[in-house]
Design an enzyme around this catalytic site. Sequence first.
Site, PDB file in Angstrom:
ATOM      1  N   SER A   1       0.841  -1.207   0.000  1.00  0.00           N
ATOM      2  CA  SER A   1       0.000   0.000   0.000  1.00  0.00           C
ATOM      3  C   SER A   1       0.867   1.245   0.000  1.00  0.00           C
ATOM      4  O   SER A   1       2.018   1.216   0.441  1.00  0.00           O
ATOM      5  CB  SER A   1      -0.911   0.017   1.230  1.00  0.00           C
ATOM      6  OG  SER A   1      -0.236   0.540   2.363  1.00  0.00           O
ATOM      7  N   ASP A   2       0.338   2.347  -0.505  1.00  0.00           N
ATOM      8  CA  ASP A   2       0.996   3.637  -0.331  1.00  0.00           C
ATOM      9  C   ASP A   2       0.877   4.006   1.150  1.00  0.00           C
ATOM     10  O   ASP A   2       0.164   3.357   1.920  1.00  0.00           O
ATOM     11  CB  ASP A   2       0.349   4.693  -1.232  1.00  0.00           C
ATOM     12  CG  ASP A   2       1.348   5.761  -1.663  1.00  0.00           C
ATOM     13  OD1 ASP A   2       2.283   6.047  -0.892  1.00  0.00           O
ATOM     14  OD2 ASP A   2       1.193   6.310  -2.761  1.00  0.00           O
TER      15      ASP A   2
END
Length: 699
Positions: A404-405
């Site tokens: 994920s960012d």
Amino acid sequence: MEIINPRINVLRLTFLSFLMVTVATGLFAQKLVQPVLGHRSVSILKVDNLEFKDLNKNGKLDKYEDWRLSAEERSADLLSKMSVEEKAGFMLINTVSMIGAKKAEAEGLVASDFNETGGQTRGGFGEAPANSGAGRTQTTTGATGVAGVLANMSGGGGVTKFVKEYNNRHFIYRMNESPKNTAEWANKLQALCESQPLGIPAIVASNPRNNITVNASLGTSAGASIFSAWPGELGLSAMRDLKLTREFADIARQEWLAVGLRKGYMYMADLATEPRWSRVNGTFGEDAEWVAKMITEVIYGFQGEKLSASSVALTTKHFPGGGSGEDGQDSHFEWGKKEIYPGGMFENNLIPFRAAIKAGTSSMMPYYSLPSGTKYEEVGFAFNKGAITDLLRNEMGFKGIINSDTGPLTGMPWGVENLTKQERYKKAIEAGVNLFSGESDPAMLLEIISNGMVDMSYIDNSVIRLLNEKFEMGLFENPYVDENAAEKIVNNAKFKERADLALRKSIVLLENDTKTLPVQAKTKIYFETYSKGTKDKLSDPGIVYTENGNKYPVTFVNTPEEADVVLLWLVPTGNSLFASTGAPVSISLSKCSVDVDYVNKLTVKKPTILVVNYTNPWVIDEIYNNQTKGNFKAVLATFGTTQDALLDVVTGKFNPSGKMPFSTPISDEAVTNQKEDVPGYLEGKGYALFNYNQGLSYK
């Protein structure tokens, strides 16, 4: 007819049987090569005249310690030995700092012992104070938006706490220390990890560190650093040289490897189809097919044909493309959360990601955006099962890690704002996320595991993928680096020479109708670099270059009045990524730290060579239009380069060869009317002032 002696026939059958057995048992396989074992505290086991690390300190060789076995076999064995707490901590990655390192370096104290409580040590690992600038990490529960993500830089403790209490083994490094400092720091981290019960090594990741850029934002790029300095990503693309692009990546790989950085949060496969997007500078341009070729070379340069002990693993981002944000806004903010496709070109965004998968990228990072007007659920891509599992995994065939960012659980939970953090965790895990960025404390993840909100199979699947990467990269055998060699490898003379070539190749000659360039010998040049920040007085002159040092056969003068020609290098600076307010985005010069009146008064004084540094496809009609065109005898474009490189082109020491990586809009009206997902070269006649792939040379 041939008559076969029964005895001979039996011998033949015996030999064939032996051949089949030996092939099956691998006796004809490549001879085993003892790898170098780097260790600090564990014992070495000797088995069959080979050496292995006793990582779990039990005095015998376990499968995961046996480098003769496949990564998959070793991962499965180690997974069976990990506690639920260790698995949960393994799925989190956050920023770490090296507070006090600069002072410690001056005092000769770097690489001091760790503070076992996670507090600050003399140049070792310590707790980063809030708002220290060390990086973006987790926020307090309930905080939303980028302001919340930036609020707590420490992630809740020092590295010792992350390793021993939280069981973290993935970290993001955002400092910019000397090569030796960084190498010592990385070795200290690995020694701490080795001392833990299972001896699982760490992976240290970073954003790009080898590219010159004037608008790097915290958490997106370190800009030019201690490493060799190459053009910005747009400049690499402008070179139109895939071989040199591969060489760039290979050189950067060697530098990263030397200091212990083994993973890159890079590069962007996003397309520069929306000219107002603040992250255009991190892309390779607007053409999907070309970007696919660039991404391929970069991945092969950093990773090799497959992951190995000499690889730096890459995380290609931001799936499935973040370059078509509504009105050019960015999804770090609520007002930029929508990714839209008015031109129906969603599939076009996937072309570079398909190339990244084919090249073997180790990880993919989905963006915060939510898709609007597509068949996919309108939730952020980290929560989007249709995009991650159905599209990326099942249709496109990606088998690596989904990372994920930073901060979608708390800072940018677009489309799932009404869910609790526990529910967001569940949705993201079931969508396919394996590694959560911006998190250190596994308490909440453990909570949803223990209460049955997520099936343990999701957790085990994620841990297996993360372990495979570490095994394939040889980190279990030797995660350590040679601290003294790091200084000699990083930014050495050979690397600088190749980077210098790239800096020159990245420059684009756009117009030269009067053959003003290259300038003639003995020309008197007023060379001003106009680069203003938000606090600068925009009407003041920029930096005036007067030093020659016998490098060029021209004379640099102090004022335009003394000159034969003005060389003006404009460096516009639009709003930085995290300075967004939600107001309409403009890429006209007057809105991007340029005093248009000052520039126009300067350029009427003498014939002018205009150079524009592009981080976005600036609209320059306020200074360059039908009425003022005659003042400009030549126009060049740069994308992160040096003064020397520019002067080599201007004076003819280097023949320009670069090509534009995107189209530049002719006016604000053209920007307003363009479609966010459509590349400039497809926007139609009348859109572009300078076209995609435009570029001249002297020959």
